[in-house]
Write an enzyme that holds these catalytic residues in place. Structure first.
Site, PDB file in Angstrom:
ATOM      1  N   CYS A 116     -14.068  -8.631  -0.201  1.00 57.69           N
ATOM      2  CA  CYS A 116     -13.794  -7.557  -1.171  1.00 57.69           C
ATOM      3  C   CYS A 116     -13.763  -8.048  -2.615  1.00 57.69           C
ATOM      4  CB  CYS A 116     -12.481  -6.853  -0.830  1.00 57.69           C
ATOM      5  SG  CYS A 116     -12.622  -5.870   0.675  1.00 57.69           S
ATOM      6  N   HIS A 256      -9.394  -3.233  -7.252  1.00 56.51           N
ATOM      7  CA  HIS A 256     -10.068  -2.988  -5.970  1.00 56.51           C
ATOM      8  C   HIS A 256      -9.336  -1.876  -5.207  1.00 56.51           C
ATOM      9  CE1 HIS A 256     -12.006  -3.541  -2.195  1.00 56.51           C
ATOM     10  NE2 HIS A 256     -10.948  -4.067  -1.612  1.00 56.51           N
ATOM     11  N   ASN A 286     -12.167   2.343   1.011  1.00 57.38           N
ATOM     12  CA  ASN A 286     -12.452   0.972   0.584  1.00 57.38           C
ATOM     13  C   ASN A 286     -13.935   0.674   0.822  1.00 57.38           C
ATOM     14  OD1 ASN A 286     -12.720  -1.774   0.274  1.00 57.38           O
ATOM     15  ND2 ASN A 286     -10.928  -2.309   1.506  1.00 57.38           N
TER      16      ASN A 286
HETATM   17  O1  UT7 Z   1      -9.950  -4.754   1.062  1.00 61.91           O
HETATM   18  C1  UT7 Z   1      -9.580  -5.863   1.812  1.00 61.91           C
HETATM   19  C2  UT7 Z   1      -8.148  -6.012   1.867  1.00 61.91           C
HETATM   20  N1  UT7 Z   1      -7.560  -5.032   2.737  1.00 61.91           N
HETATM   21  C3  UT7 Z   1      -6.438  -4.463   2.380  1.00 61.91           C
HETATM   22  O2  UT7 Z   1      -5.980  -4.697   1.311  1.00 61.91           O
HETATM   23  C4  UT7 Z   1      -5.745  -3.592   3.398  1.00 61.91           C
HETATM   24  C5  UT7 Z   1      -4.300  -3.987   3.463  1.00 61.91           C
HETATM   25  N2  UT7 Z   1      -3.520  -3.298   4.467  1.00 61.91           N
HETATM   26  C6  UT7 Z   1      -3.228  -1.993   4.405  1.00 61.91           C
HETATM   27  O3  UT7 Z   1      -3.699  -1.290   3.542  1.00 61.91           O
HETATM   28  C7  UT7 Z   1      -2.222  -1.448   5.370  1.00 61.91           C
HETATM   29  O4  UT7 Z   1      -1.594  -2.505   6.059  1.00 61.91           O
HETATM   30  C8  UT7 Z   1      -2.792  -0.438   6.406  1.00 61.91           C
HETATM   31  C9  UT7 Z   1      -3.202   0.828   5.694  1.00 61.91           C
HETATM   32  C10 UT7 Z   1      -3.984  -1.068   7.100  1.00 61.91           C
HETATM   33  C11 UT7 Z   1      -1.714  -0.098   7.428  1.00 61.91           C
HETATM   34  O5  UT7 Z   1      -0.570   0.400   6.771  1.00 61.91           O
HETATM   35  P1  UT7 Z   1       0.870  -0.189   7.136  1.00 61.91           P
HETATM   36  O6  UT7 Z   1       1.842   0.536   6.309  1.00 61.91           O
HETATM   37  O7  UT7 Z   1       0.820  -1.693   6.951  1.00 61.91           O
HETATM   38  O8  UT7 Z   1       1.024   0.235   8.626  1.00 61.91           O
HETATM   39  P2  UT7 Z   1       1.315  -0.671   9.919  1.00 61.91           P
HETATM   40  O9  UT7 Z   1       0.070  -1.344  10.364  1.00 61.91           O
HETATM   41  O10 UT7 Z   1       2.538  -1.506   9.717  1.00 61.91           O
HETATM   42  O11 UT7 Z   1       1.691   0.449  10.939  1.00 61.91           O
HETATM   43  C12 UT7 Z   1       2.871   1.275  10.779  1.00 61.91           C
HETATM   44  C13 UT7 Z   1       2.916   2.274  11.921  1.00 61.91           C
HETATM   45  C14 UT7 Z   1       2.765   1.626  13.297  1.00 61.91           C
HETATM   46  O12 UT7 Z   1       3.537   2.382  14.200  1.00 61.91           O
HETATM   47  P3  UT7 Z   1       4.990   1.862  14.657  1.00 61.91           P
HETATM   48  O13 UT7 Z   1       4.769   0.529  15.285  1.00 61.91           O
HETATM   49  O14 UT7 Z   1       5.800   1.791  13.400  1.00 61.91           O
HETATM   50  O15 UT7 Z   1       5.436   2.925  15.601  1.00 61.91           O
HETATM   51  C15 UT7 Z   1       1.307   1.803  13.614  1.00 61.91           C
HETATM   52  O16 UT7 Z   1       1.052   1.806  14.996  1.00 61.91           O
HETATM   53  O17 UT7 Z   1       1.820   3.198  11.795  1.00 61.91           O
HETATM   54  C16 UT7 Z   1       1.017   3.158  13.000  1.00 61.91           C
HETATM   55  N3  UT7 Z   1      -0.378   3.305  12.588  1.00 61.91           N
HETATM   56  C17 UT7 Z   1      -0.993   4.472  12.451  1.00 61.91           C
HETATM   57  N4  UT7 Z   1      -0.546   5.741  12.656  1.00 61.91           N
HETATM   58  C18 UT7 Z   1      -1.430   6.734  12.403  1.00 61.91           C
HETATM   59  C19 UT7 Z   1      -1.265   2.325  12.257  1.00 61.91           C
HETATM   60  N5  UT7 Z   1      -2.435   2.857  11.916  1.00 61.91           N
HETATM   61  C20 UT7 Z   1      -2.295   4.198  12.029  1.00 61.91           C
HETATM   62  C21 UT7 Z   1      -3.159   5.285  11.796  1.00 61.91           C
HETATM   63  N6  UT7 Z   1      -2.676   6.526  11.983  1.00 61.91           N
HETATM   64  N7  UT7 Z   1      -4.421   5.125  11.373  1.00 61.91           N
END
Ligand code: UT7
Length: 331
Positions: A116, A256, A286
């Site tokens: 990225c 970004h 993204n």
């Molecule tokens: O460009 C390259 C660099 N990339 C980035 O900068 C991306 C960086 N990461 C992120 O933007 C975030 O980590 C994500 C958007 C990918 C995920 O957000 P998060 O706040 O870190 O969520 P998480 O993975 O910790 O998940 C939180 C909860 C989980 O449920 P529990 O365990 O709390 O019950 C996940 O299972 O949200 C759940 N979850 C979802 N729910 C609905 C994860 N993905 C989804 C989804 N829809 N798509």
């Protein structure tokens, strides 16, 4: 004689027509519009659906948009850099195909890959060629067809990424406008948290790995998120400090577009008002190497000669950095 600086003198863009909305994703994986919007800021992304068309298709269209807008002769372009994490093919340069197809027949060309951060690092490379005094027209394109390695059954990644391309032209400037300073970094310890493991030279695809979907991109979101917030904010703060800039001096932050919360955290670290923070993640998600030029494209009409823009990016590898640039024209 005054030092040659490298200025951006034109912008072009291309986005495929198909809109993959949060509502459509709700029918594909276990997710919902509310979760995606609050956690990422994304409402829809564009997807290149036409069979047999890859990143070069996006890159060519973005470059043609720039060429038409500026009315330049493509034969005057001396170098074409395609910043991308999703080249058309292995072994054959995407940039060479792109350059030939836009009529830049006098140019040499190469791909630049830094996940990225590809476009950000490409800005440094393009500017260096101009500053050397050897080249006067360098075309830098950021293009990615992320849909080519996304698993649309994996809600951790498919809600984030989209396809798109943006292009900028770098030319010499003798008024001191253009790229002023850069702080670029990488740390290979981050590789395990964001990668498409199979399909490269370490692990070629086999029938088994293909069936298991191991050629798709994998991301440990939380770790990437934490590193992105810390590092993007850190380099942004440091580049302001070492150029004696305060939040009041900055006209724009072009960060970004990976997650709205990461962008806001970066802006907060340097106390930048939301009006100065370029944002279009809601429309495109993204797009990897295309996020920064797509921001310039969407905000071009608001940019004024002399505006001080801070660019920042973070991506797989890990790779990250910040660039301070003075805008060179009024549109
Ligand atoms: O460009 C390259 C660099 N990339 C980035 O900068 C991306 C960086 N990461 C992120 O933007 C975030 O980590 C994500 C958007 C990918 C995920 O957000 P998060 O706040 O870190 O969520 P998480 O993975 O910790 O998940 C939180 C909860 C989980 O449920 P529990 O365990 O709390 O019950 C996940 O299972 O949200 C759940 N979850 C979802 N729910 C609905 C994860 N993905 C989804 C989804 N829809 N798509």
């Amino acid at each position: 004689m005054s030092k040659i600086t490298a200025a951006i003198t034109g912008v072009g863009a291309y986005l495929p027509e198909y809109r993959l909305t949060n509502q459509i994703l709700e029918t594909m994986v276990d997710t919902n519009d509310e979760w995606i919007t609050t956690r990422t800021g994304i409402k829809e992304r564009r997807i290149l659906k036409e069979e047999g068309k890859g990143t070069s298709h996006l890159a060519i269209k973005a470059a043609q948009d720039l060429i038409n807008k500026k009315g330049i002769d493509p034969k005057a372009i001396e170098l074409v850099i395609v910043a991308t994490a999703t080249p058309d093919m292995k072994a054959a340069s995407t940039a060479a195909f792109t350059a030939t197809n836009i009529g830049a027949t006098n140019a040499f060309s190469f791909d630049l890959e830094a996940a990225c951060s590809s476009f950000l690092f490409g800005m440094s490379v393009a500017a260096s060629y101009i500053e050397s005094g050897k080249y006067k027209n360098v075309l830098l394109i950021g293009a990615d067809k992320n849909s080519s390695f996304i698993n649309y059954k994996d809600r951790a990644t498919c809600i984030i990424f989209g396809d798109g391309a943006g292009a900028v032209l770098f030319e010499p400037n003798e008024e001191g406008l253009g790229l002023q300073d850069e702080l670029l970094r990488s740390n290979g310890e981050g590789r395990e948290f964001l990668q498409a493991t199979y399909g490269g030279s370490s692990y070629p695809i086999t029938a088994d790995t293909f069936n298991e979907g191991k050629h798709y991109v994998f991301q440990e979101g939380k770790t990437v998120f934490k590193n992105a917030v810390f590092n993007m904010a850190d380099v942004t703060e440091r580049i302001l400090e070492r150029n004696n800039l305060t939040n009041n001096d900055i006209s724009w932050l072009a960060a970004h577009q990976a997650n709205k919360r990461i962008i806001e955290a970066t802006a907060n670290r340097v106390s930048l008002e939301p009006e100065k923070v370029m944002m279009n993640i809601h429309k495109y998600g993204n797009t990897t190497s295309a996020t920064l030029p797509l921001l310039l494209h969407d905000y071009e009409s608001q940019l004024k000669k002399g505006d001080k823009i801070i660019f920042a990016a973070f991506g797989g590898g890990f790779t990250w950095g910040s660039i301070y640039l003075k805008w060179a024209y009024n549109s």
